[in-house]
Design a protein around this motif. Sequence first.
Motif, short mmCIF file in Angstrom:
data_model
loop_
_atom_site.label_atom_id
_atom_site.label_comp_id
_atom_site.label_asym_id
_atom_site.label_seq_id
_atom_site.Cartn_x
_atom_site.Cartn_y
_atom_site.Cartn_z
N ALA A 1 2.82 -4.58 2.88
CA ALA A 1 1.80 -5.33 3.87
C ALA A 1 2.22 -6.74 4.00
CB ALA A 1 0.47 -4.87 3.56
N LEU B 1 4.09 1.03 2.03
CA LEU B 1 4.13 -0.05 2.95
C LEU B 1 3.95 -1.26 2.37
CD1 LEU B 1 3.70 -0.52 6.10
CD2 LEU B 1 1.44 -0.64 5.10
N HIS C 1 -5.84 -14.11 17.47
CA HIS C 1 -5.02 -13.54 18.61
C HIS C 1 -5.24 -14.31 19.78
CE1 HIS C 1 -3.72 -9.66 16.64
NE2 HIS C 1 -4.94 -9.56 16.14
N PHE D 1 0.94 -1.17 0.04
CA PHE D 1 -0.01 -0.22 0.02
C PHE D 1 0.85 1.20 0.06
CE2 PHE D 1 -2.43 -3.39 2.33
CZ PHE D 1 -3.49 -3.51 1.29
N PRO E 1 1.65 -9.60 15.32
CA PRO E 1 1.10 -8.36 16.20
C PRO E 1 0.34 -7.59 15.23
CG PRO E 1 3.55 -8.22 15.67
CD PRO E 1 3.01 -9.86 15.25
N ASN E 2 -0.57 -6.83 15.97
CA ASN E 2 -1.29 -5.99 15.05
C ASN E 2 -0.55 -5.30 13.77
OD1 ASN E 2 -3.68 -6.38 16.63
ND2 ASN E 2 -3.12 -4.80 18.12
N GLU F 1 -9.87 -14.68 13.01
CA GLU F 1 -10.15 -14.34 14.36
C GLU F 1 -11.62 -14.71 14.59
OE1 GLU F 1 -9.16 -10.72 16.05
OE2 GLU F 1 -7.74 -10.40 14.36
N ALA G 1 0.56 -6.74 11.48
CA ALA G 1 1.63 -7.45 10.67
C ALA G 1 1.30 -8.18 9.27
CB ALA G 1 1.68 -8.90 11.63
N GLY G 2 -0.01 -7.88 9.01
CA GLY G 2 -0.40 -8.14 7.42
C GLY G 2 -1.20 -9.51 7.29
N LYS G 3 -1.89 -9.97 8.40
CA LYS G 3 -2.77 -11.14 8.42
C LYS G 3 -3.97 -10.93 7.66
CE LYS G 3 -3.02 -11.05 13.00
NZ LYS G 3 -2.08 -9.62 13.44
N SER G 4 -4.54 -9.77 7.89
CA SER G 4 -5.64 -9.63 7.20
C SER G 4 -5.70 -9.40 5.59
CB SER G 4 -6.67 -8.35 7.64
OG SER G 4 -7.07 -8.46 9.09
N THR G 5 -4.45 -8.81 5.53
CA THR G 5 -4.31 -8.60 4.04
C THR G 5 -3.72 -9.79 3.19
OG1 THR G 5 -3.20 -6.43 4.70
CG2 THR G 5 -2.38 -7.32 2.30
N1 LIG Z 1 -6.38 -0.75 2.30
C1 LIG Z 1 -5.15 -0.35 2.78
N2 LIG Z 1 -4.39 0.84 2.54
C2 LIG Z 1 -3.57 1.21 3.14
N3 LIG Z 1 -2.77 0.61 4.37
C3 LIG Z 1 -3.57 -0.68 4.55
C4 LIG Z 1 -4.65 -0.98 4.04
N4 LIG Z 1 -4.80 -2.34 4.47
C5 LIG Z 1 -4.05 -2.56 5.53
N5 LIG Z 1 -3.09 -1.53 5.28
C6 LIG Z 1 -1.76 -1.47 6.26
O1 LIG Z 1 -1.01 -2.77 5.81
C7 LIG Z 1 -0.56 -3.26 7.18
C8 LIG Z 1 -1.11 -4.64 7.50
O2 LIG Z 1 -2.40 -4.66 7.78
P1 LIG Z 1 -3.25 -5.88 8.20
O3 LIG Z 1 -4.74 -5.17 8.57
O4 LIG Z 1 -3.08 -6.71 7.17
O5 LIG Z 1 -2.67 -6.33 9.44
P2 LIG Z 1 -3.08 -7.36 10.55
O6 LIG Z 1 -2.08 -8.52 10.85
O7 LIG Z 1 -4.40 -8.15 10.10
O8 LIG Z 1 -3.69 -6.52 11.76
P3 LIG Z 1 -4.53 -6.73 13.07
O9 LIG Z 1 -4.01 -7.87 14.11
O10 LIG Z 1 -4.63 -5.60 13.72
O11 LIG Z 1 -6.09 -6.97 12.22
C9 LIG Z 1 -0.79 -2.26 8.31
O12 LIG Z 1 0.15 -1.20 8.53
C10 LIG Z 1 -2.13 -1.50 7.57
O13 LIG Z 1 -2.15 -0.14 8.14
#
Ligand SMILES: Nc1ncnc2c1ncn2[C@@H]1O[C@H](COP(=O)(O)OP(=O)(O)OP(=O)(O)O)[C@@H](O)[C@H]1O
Length: 248
Positions: free
Chosen positions: A20, A18, A205, A15, A39-40, A174, A42-46
């Motif tokens: 992800a 960054l 988590h 992104f 951790p929050n 989750e 980290a990129g799991k949702s991505t």
């Molecule tokens: N659509 C987007 N546009 C810009 N940045 C994004 C987007 N989606 C995610 N990010 C960034 O990408 C990185 C990974 O985010 P992601 O949500 O995948 O992490 P996560 O491990 O799922 O976190 P959590 O445990 O908090 O859900 C973060 O820094 C987030 O801010």
Amino acid sequence: MSDAVLSTHGLRKSFGALLATDGVSLDLRPGEIHAVIGPNGAGKSTLIAQICGSLVPDAGQVRLDGIDVTAASPAQRARRGLARTFQVSALAMEDSVLENVTLGATGRAGGGYGLLRRALGRGDRHDRALAAIDRVGLGGVADMPAAALSHGQRRLLEVAIALSLAPRAFVMDEPMAGLGGEGSADLTLLLDALRTEAPILLVEHDMDAVFALADRISVLVAGRVIASGRVDEVRADRQVRRAYLGDL
Ligand SMILES: Nc1ncnc2c1ncn2[C@@H]1O[C@H](COP(=O)(O)OP(=O)(O)OP(=O)(O)O)[C@@H](O)[C@H]1O
């Protein structure tokens, strides 16, 4: 891994500046629960979004049963047997438990309204929905609206919708979030039993649930898999302890 049901190969998504996910490769094998922790941010949702098709990777591949589905839509992946449960519940609150399973599964598999009506009239769909509802322990509330269910029961209903697709693989984002002790215990028991029907990629988590359920764990930090292996191996990994687990 040739016997993997689901695999990713070098998934990368940025992104802006960054990264992800930064070259994520992992696999899900028959009969297992593979947990992805980190951790929050980290990129799991991505990662999940790329696996399920709602986000297109910049590079890398996703394979389901060995077939490259990287260009497939979420609905096409669902029809191929990829069943996702959502972090935030996507239930129709006014509809009954049974309607949520019959309509929810049809919707996720990409059925339009016409297909949906035909599906509703079809006995096998109805029977499969009822079997899934029974399987998750909601048989006694099949005719109740989703709005009347507890938070924990709604999570079980999400699993029933996924299960009614007769999936090849589950991807769960989750599932324990927001559940109290009793709800987590019920869902942990259910997931433990479900892995033999289809393996589960579990983003979670709740470390108690992860350690109770996972056959393997991959640890994602800043978009990269820093460790992957059996639970005892990952718990003992120095880099993981430093980066994420603290003194567990
Ligand atoms: N659509 C987007 N546009 C810009 N940045 C994004 C987007 N989606 C995610 N990010 C960034 O990408 C990185 C990974 O985010 P992601 O949500 O995948 O992490 P996560 O491990 O799922 O976190 P959590 O445990 O908090 O859900 C973060 O820094 C987030 O801010």
